[in-house]
Design an enzyme around this catalytic site. Structure first.
Site, PDB file in Angstrom:
ATOM      1  N   SER A 281      -7.038  15.028 -12.487  1.00  0.00           N
ATOM      2  CA  SER A 281      -8.350  14.767 -13.065  1.00  0.00           C
ATOM      3  C   SER A 281      -9.038  16.058 -13.459  1.00  0.00           C
ATOM      4  CB  SER A 281      -9.208  14.022 -12.034  1.00  0.00           C
ATOM      5  OG  SER A 281     -10.567  14.052 -12.365  1.00  0.00           O
TER       6      SER A 281
ATOM      7  N   ASP B 185       0.852  -1.182   0.000  1.00  0.00           N
ATOM      8  CA  ASP B 185       0.000   0.000   0.000  1.00  0.00           C
ATOM      9  C   ASP B 185       0.892   1.238   0.000  1.00  0.00           C
ATOM     10  OD1 ASP B 185      -1.707   2.162   0.798  1.00  0.00           O
ATOM     11  OD2 ASP B 185      -3.123   0.684   1.607  1.00  0.00           O
TER      12      ASP B 185
ATOM     13  N   LYS C  40      -8.285  15.332  -5.510  1.00  0.00           N
ATOM     14  CA  LYS C  40      -7.359  15.695  -6.591  1.00  0.00           C
ATOM     15  C   LYS C  40      -6.948  17.162  -6.473  1.00  0.00           C
ATOM     16  CE  LYS C  40      -7.013  11.706  -8.625  1.00  0.00           C
ATOM     17  NZ  LYS C  40      -5.741  10.953  -8.599  1.00  0.00           N
TER      18      LYS C  40
ATOM     19  N   ASN D 243     -11.887  11.312 -19.610  1.00  0.00           N
ATOM     20  CA  ASN D 243     -12.490   9.987 -19.351  1.00  0.00           C
ATOM     21  C   ASN D 243     -11.822   8.892 -20.180  1.00  0.00           C
ATOM     22  OD1 ASN D 243     -14.467  11.932 -18.293  1.00  0.00           O
ATOM     23  ND2 ASN D 243     -15.708  10.106 -17.936  1.00  0.00           N
TER      24      ASN D 243
ATOM     25  N   PHE E 276      -0.325   6.701  -9.933  1.00  0.00           N
ATOM     26  CA  PHE E 276      -1.714   6.432 -10.294  1.00  0.00           C
ATOM     27  C   PHE E 276      -2.553   6.039  -9.082  1.00  0.00           C
ATOM     28  CE2 PHE E 276       0.381   5.166 -14.357  1.00  0.00           C
ATOM     29  CZ  PHE E 276      -0.321   5.976 -15.224  1.00  0.00           C
TER      30      PHE E 276
ATOM     31  N   TYR F  44     -14.048  12.868  -4.353  1.00  0.00           N
ATOM     32  CA  TYR F  44     -12.976  12.432  -5.255  1.00  0.00           C
ATOM     33  C   TYR F  44     -12.304  13.645  -5.885  1.00  0.00           C
ATOM     34  CZ  TYR F  44     -10.699  10.923  -9.522  1.00  0.00           C
ATOM     35  OH  TYR F  44      -9.770  10.750 -10.539  1.00  0.00           O
TER      36      TYR F  44
ATOM     37  N   ASN G 142     -18.051   3.159 -14.147  1.00  0.00           N
ATOM     38  CA  ASN G 142     -17.807   3.911 -15.373  1.00  0.00           C
ATOM     39  C   ASN G 142     -18.742   3.458 -16.491  1.00  0.00           C
ATOM     40  OD1 ASN G 142     -15.771   5.297 -14.066  1.00  0.00           O
ATOM     41  ND2 ASN G 142     -14.150   3.941 -14.800  1.00  0.00           N
TER      42      ASN G 142
ATOM     43  N   ASP H  36     -21.954  14.199 -10.045  1.00  0.00           N
ATOM     44  CA  ASP H  36     -21.681  14.307 -11.478  1.00  0.00           C
ATOM     45  C   ASP H  36     -21.780  15.757 -11.963  1.00  0.00           C
ATOM     46  OD1 ASP H  36     -21.011  11.755 -12.181  1.00  0.00           O
ATOM     47  OD2 ASP H  36     -23.024  11.152 -12.793  1.00  0.00           O
TER      48      ASP H  36
END
Length: 341
Positions: free
Chosen positions: A125, A58, A154, A181, A81, A150, A201, A300
């Site tokens: 992102s 980790d 970032k 995306n 990543f 999320y 997704n 969203d």
């Protein structure tokens, strides 16, 4: 040149490992396999014909991460990543997202500093823009409040990188890649997106519905202020995205960056609605999809797509793969999974 790839068994990470190897680098994978499958390692090996050194740890574990830097001789750079990545899930589990996404970056930077590794490509992102006032977004577009935890992680990670880089003793050089995306799979169909459980997704949900694994595709919202009422996104083929990381790594190693922190949008520069993606998949596959419009999903953004001019002019990167070809590769990958499953 040895490049450490955190989350290297994941969707984007596995494709980046392949592209790094094929460009002449020696990738080293760190992954805790919390959101990836070991089968990705076999896929990578089948494509490149070699085993990639892999550590099951980790990234938030300082002691474990230090052993990698100690074991591998000289690490020349890192692509980070490793992160939780589902917008909807982050609304349900914000603490987990902050602990994992921000915590792993802090630990990585501590260990990189200790071992004097000064080159970092960070997986950011387009969610850092929040709900933008104008489209397309450029790297200079102001960041609005993120629509999800999320996205906030970032934003926070980018802030951490900037603050660390501003320190008088800093030697770190970073390229922040703001993805849009990613979709599709390697043309060999040996690696691709492997969602655990119900996909978060769009494209794997489409391909699983087409394969009969899911009864019906639910489109999250049909009443947005867009031409057809569905979300608009910038869909980039995962191999194109992986290649952007190779270009970014080389730029850092060549010390061509004009600033200690550089930021690039990585997208196609074109937006497609969810319904347009569904129709393009039907065209690419020759199948009709069973879908319906459901309620909006928390977190969203209605519409976002990139201005990719800076990546093309400064980084020398431009996407190559069309939406149809990207979706065809995703369907080929799904069929391979079905055949092997």
């Amino acid at each position: 040149m040895k490049i450490l790839v955190t989350g290297g068994a994941g969707y984007i990470g596995s494709h980046a490992v392949v592209e790094l190897y094929q460009a002449g680098y020696q990738p080293v994978i760190v992954d805790n396999f919390s959101n990836s499958e070991e089968s990705a390692l076999a896929g990578i090996e089948a494509i490149i014909g070699a085993k990639v050194p892999t550590y099951r740890i980790d990234c938030a574990d300082n002691a474990a991460l230090r052993t990698v830097f100690q074991t591998e001789e000289k690490i020349d750079g890192v692509i980070h990543f490793a992160a939780y990545k589902a917008v909807g899930e982050s609304v349900q589990k914000p603490l987990a997202y902050f602990q994992n996404n921000v915590g792993s970056l802090l630990t990585l930077l501590e260990v990189m500093t200790e071992f004097e590794v000064t080159n970092l490509v960070f997986s950011s992102s387009c969610t850092v823009y929040g709900i933008p006032d104008a489209l397309p977004v450029t790297e200079a577009t102001p960041s609005k409040p993120a629509s999800s935890p999320y996205g906030r992680t970032k934003q926070m990670c980018e802030d951490v990188v900037h603050d660390v880089s501003a320190a008088p003793t800093n030697k770190l050089h970073t390229i922040l890649l703001r993805y849009f995306n990613p979709i599709g799979a390697h043309n060999s169909a040996k690696i691709g997106e492997l969602p655990l459980g119900v996909p978060n997704n769009l494209v794997p949900y489409i391909t699983q519905t087409a394969a009969g694994i899911r009864e019906q595709l639910t489109i999250n919202g049909g009443d947005y202020d867009t031409p057809d009422g569905t979300n608009i996104r910038d869909y980039i083929h995962v191999v194109d995205l992986a290649k952007a990381h190779v270009v970014a790594v080389q730029r850092l190693l060549d010390r061509k960056a004009s600033e200690v922190v550089e930021t690039f949008n990585v997208g196609t520069g074109h937006g497609n609605s969810v319904l347009e993606v569904v129709q393009a998949f039907e065209q690419a596959s020759g199948l009709k999809l069973n879908y319906h419009i459901g309620p909006r999903r928390a977190g969203d953004v209605p519409a976002i797509y990139a201005d990719a001019t800076k990546a093309e002019q400064v980084l020398g990167f431009k996407t190559e793969t069309s939406l149809l070809d990207s979706l065809a590769s995703a369907w080929k990958w799904q069929q391979t999974l079905h055949k092997n499953g």
